[in-house]
Design a protein around this motif. Structure first.
Motif, short mmCIF file in Angstrom:
data_model
loop_
_atom_site.label_atom_id
_atom_site.label_comp_id
_atom_site.label_asym_id
_atom_site.label_seq_id
_atom_site.Cartn_x
_atom_site.Cartn_y
_atom_site.Cartn_z
N ALA A 61 -45.64 35.66 49.86
CA ALA A 61 -44.60 36.70 49.99
C ALA A 61 -44.58 37.28 51.40
O ALA A 61 -43.53 37.70 51.90
CB ALA A 61 -44.85 37.81 48.98
N PHE A 62 -45.72 37.31 52.04
CA PHE A 62 -45.80 37.77 53.43
C PHE A 62 -47.02 37.12 54.06
O PHE A 62 -47.86 36.53 53.34
CB PHE A 62 -45.88 39.30 53.52
CG PHE A 62 -46.84 39.93 52.56
CD1 PHE A 62 -48.21 40.01 52.86
CD2 PHE A 62 -46.41 40.44 51.33
CE1 PHE A 62 -49.10 40.58 51.96
CE2 PHE A 62 -47.31 41.01 50.43
CZ PHE A 62 -48.66 41.07 50.74
N THR A 63 -47.13 37.22 55.36
CA THR A 63 -48.28 36.59 56.03
C THR A 63 -49.56 37.19 55.45
O THR A 63 -49.69 38.40 55.36
CB THR A 63 -48.27 36.91 57.55
OG1 THR A 63 -46.95 37.25 57.91
CG2 THR A 63 -48.82 35.79 58.36
N GLY A 64 -50.45 36.33 55.07
CA GLY A 64 -51.71 36.82 54.50
C GLY A 64 -51.70 36.82 52.98
O GLY A 64 -52.74 36.97 52.37
N ALA A 65 -50.52 36.64 52.38
CA ALA A 65 -50.48 36.62 50.92
C ALA A 65 -50.79 35.21 50.43
O ALA A 65 -49.90 34.45 50.06
CB ALA A 65 -49.11 37.08 50.42
N SER A 66 -52.10 34.90 50.45
CA SER A 66 -52.48 33.52 50.16
C SER A 66 -52.53 33.23 48.66
O SER A 66 -52.55 32.08 48.25
CB SER A 66 -53.82 33.21 50.81
OG SER A 66 -54.73 34.22 50.44
N HIS A 67 -52.61 34.30 47.87
CA HIS A 67 -52.66 34.10 46.41
C HIS A 67 -51.65 35.01 45.74
O HIS A 67 -51.28 36.04 46.29
CB HIS A 67 -54.03 34.52 45.85
CG HIS A 67 -55.14 33.72 46.39
ND1 HIS A 67 -55.42 32.44 45.95
CD2 HIS A 67 -56.06 34.00 47.34
CE1 HIS A 67 -56.46 31.99 46.60
NE2 HIS A 67 -56.86 32.91 47.48
N LEU A 68 -51.32 34.65 44.52
CA LEU A 68 -50.51 35.56 43.72
C LEU A 68 -51.42 36.74 43.35
O LEU A 68 -52.60 36.56 43.07
CB LEU A 68 -50.08 34.86 42.44
CG LEU A 68 -49.25 35.64 41.42
CD1 LEU A 68 -48.37 34.67 40.65
CD2 LEU A 68 -50.07 36.48 40.47
#
Ligand SMILES: Nc1ncnc2c1ncn2[C@@H]1O[C@H](COP(=O)(O)OP(=O)(O)OP(=O)(O)O)[C@@H](O)[C@H]1O
Ligand SMILES: [Mg+2]
Length: 479
Positions: A216-223
């Protein structure tokens, strides 16, 4: 036989309830207006329970409730209300109603259960349940009527799914009360999750509350699931809600109105069933007037409003609170002398119970022995002077008498100027306090200069060692 009084202007409802409860063996009386209510001869009829509609064309349910409680204090009363008037129903509970029931009744079983429970639970069993839960949570209720009523209201509304707004100065126990409400609700086996709206950035708070999709944004590597999802069956505690930014306020309003929300970066709507308890140490109504907080959100949150009094308004509870706070520290049997408790009760406690708790921790840490008796001479200058100071200045002030002296002079002069109600004993006690505080300050400063050499200190101050010990409250003068 149980006598039940029903007050409702809607004939249908009156008939329905009358039929329902007569079939259960109750003796039912129905009145359809305030006028009919006023004709009841309470000296001849003794009601065990009453169901009162909040809105009647010729009367206000709250007035009838007050009247009924005055005539028959033991009668249990339930207020019947539509959703839009829940706020007033809470007022009714504050006035002595035992409960409220929402109209239209969608579940007759629940309605019957509520009335049954009402009739079995005597005031004392509820009181016992409240005390047991408070003990379990570590919440001291104390003696003041205001706090007792507040806790009772909190207990009664806890079982309802309504939003609760807790206001109170910093450190008054808003979070403890929120935990109490959760503990008193049917959700008590589900999670209680708190989030501080002022402690993190807007975007972090958004994904904390609503969750986010992977990428969803930079750094959002997981749900990531949000708290509205995780606490869906439990209680979500929105702390410092006044600190929420405008954009978060809009999103909160939406989820409160629709019970729906979306994870950041997702188009899918999710449903939440969470019970919300919000807290604020600023007055939210004032924040609305200053345009810092959305009015519509305020009304959504302000269904049940609980305002915790500051500690200075419940001074009589200070000894019990200290006792409780001391027990949080193991292996000590420290006690406070009556004089010391008096001084502590005279202090303003701007940081409320949290400040008291920090104070007790300091006492426990600094005490020479585990069974020390704390006297006024052992208390910090600021507390002796009754003037609050910032904690960082505490140590400095131990050696700095200016503040203490100024406030002492002010207090004594104002007592002198006052012509009526002079308590000379009190003034003389203050003079003793001055002697003790000033004496201690001189000694402490000199002890510091002499690196703790007591003999040298006594010599410099031209006092005997015995006097030095006396001033430091280590021995009685007669010893
Ligand atoms: N009624 C109470 N009985 C016992 N302890 C209490 C009570 N109220 C508060 N405390 C204690 O005081 C401290 C502060 O309480 P809490 O965190 O609930 O206050 P708060 O109003 O949320 O403060 P803030 O506005 O700073 O967030 C905690 O250590 C808590 O356990
Ligand atoms: Mg808090």
């Amino acid at each position: 036989m149980t006598n039940l009084l029903i007050v409702d202007d809607e004939i249908e409802i009156g008939n329905f309830l009358s039929h329902l409860f007569k079939s259960k063996g109750f003796n039912v009386k129905v009145v359809n207006s305030g006028k009919e209510f006023s004709k009841i001869d309470f000296s001849r009829s003794n009601f065990h329970a009453a169901m009162i509609d909040l809105k009647l064309p010729d009367a206000d349910g709250l007035t009838l409730l007050k009247d009924l409680k005055k005539q028959q204090p033991a009668c249990k009363a339930v207020i019947m209300t539509g959703y839009s008037t829940i706020h007033t129903a809470v007022e009714a509970i504050k006035l002595g109603a035992s409960d409220y029931i929402e109209k239209p009744f969608d579940d007759i079983d629940i309605l019957e259960k509520q009335i049954d429970q009402l009739l079995i639970s005597t005031g004392s069993t509820t009181r016992q349940q409240i005390n047991d839960l408070a003990n379990k949570i570590g919440l001291i209720i104390g003696k003041t009527p205001g706090m007792n009523q507040l806790i009772e209201t909190a207990y009664k509304v806890a079982g309802k799914n309504v939003i609760v707004l807790i206001e109170g100065e910093t450190g008054t126990g808003k979070e403890v009360l929120a935990r109490f409400i959760h503990g008193a609700s049917q959700r008590n086996n589900e999670p209680f999750i708190g989030v501080n709206c002022g402690a993190i950035t807007e975007s972090l708070l958004e994904s904390e509350l609503f969750g986010h999709e992977k990428g969803a944004f930079t750094g959002a590597s997981h749900l990531r699931k949000g708290l509205f999802e995780i606490a869906s069956k439990g209680t979500l505690f929105l702390d410092e809600v006044a600190e929420a930014t405008h954009s978060i306020q809009v999103k909160l309003l939406r989820v409160l109105e629709t019970r729906e929300f979306m994870r950041v970066g997702s188009e899918n709507t999710l449903h939440t069933n969470t019970r919300l308890v919000a807290a604020s140490n600023v007055n939210l109504q004032e924040a609305v007037q200053q345009k810092k907080f959305r009015e519509d959100l305020f009304y959504r949150l302000n269904v049940v409003h609980l305002n915790i009094p500051p500690l200075r308004e419940r001074k009589e509870d200070i000894p019990q609170l200290i006792q409780h706070l001391l027990q949080r520290h193991t292996n000590n049997s420290i006690t406070f002398s009556d004089d010391a408790l008096k001084v502590l009760q005279g202090y303003r406690w701007p940081g409320n119970i949290r400040e008291l708790s920090n104070f007790v921790t300091r006492v426990v840490t600094l005490s020479d022995s585990a069974d020390a008796i704390i006297t006024p001479a052992n208390l910090p200058l600021a507390i002796n002077a009754g003037t609050p100071i910032k904690q960082t200045e505490q140590a400095d002030l131990e050696l700095h008498m200016e503040g203490f002296l100024q406030s002492w002079v002010e207090k004594t002069l104002s007592a002198f100027e006052q012509k009526e109600e002079i308590d000379l004993e009190e003034v003389l006690a203050q003079i003793k306090q001055l002697e003790s505080v000033v004496g201690k300050a001189f000694i402490k400063r000199t002890l510091k200069e002499t690196h703790g050499n007591r003999r040298e200190t006594a010599k410099r101050l031209q006092i005997t060692m015995r006097k030095l010990r006396y001033i430091l409250n280590e021995k009685n003068e007669s010893n």
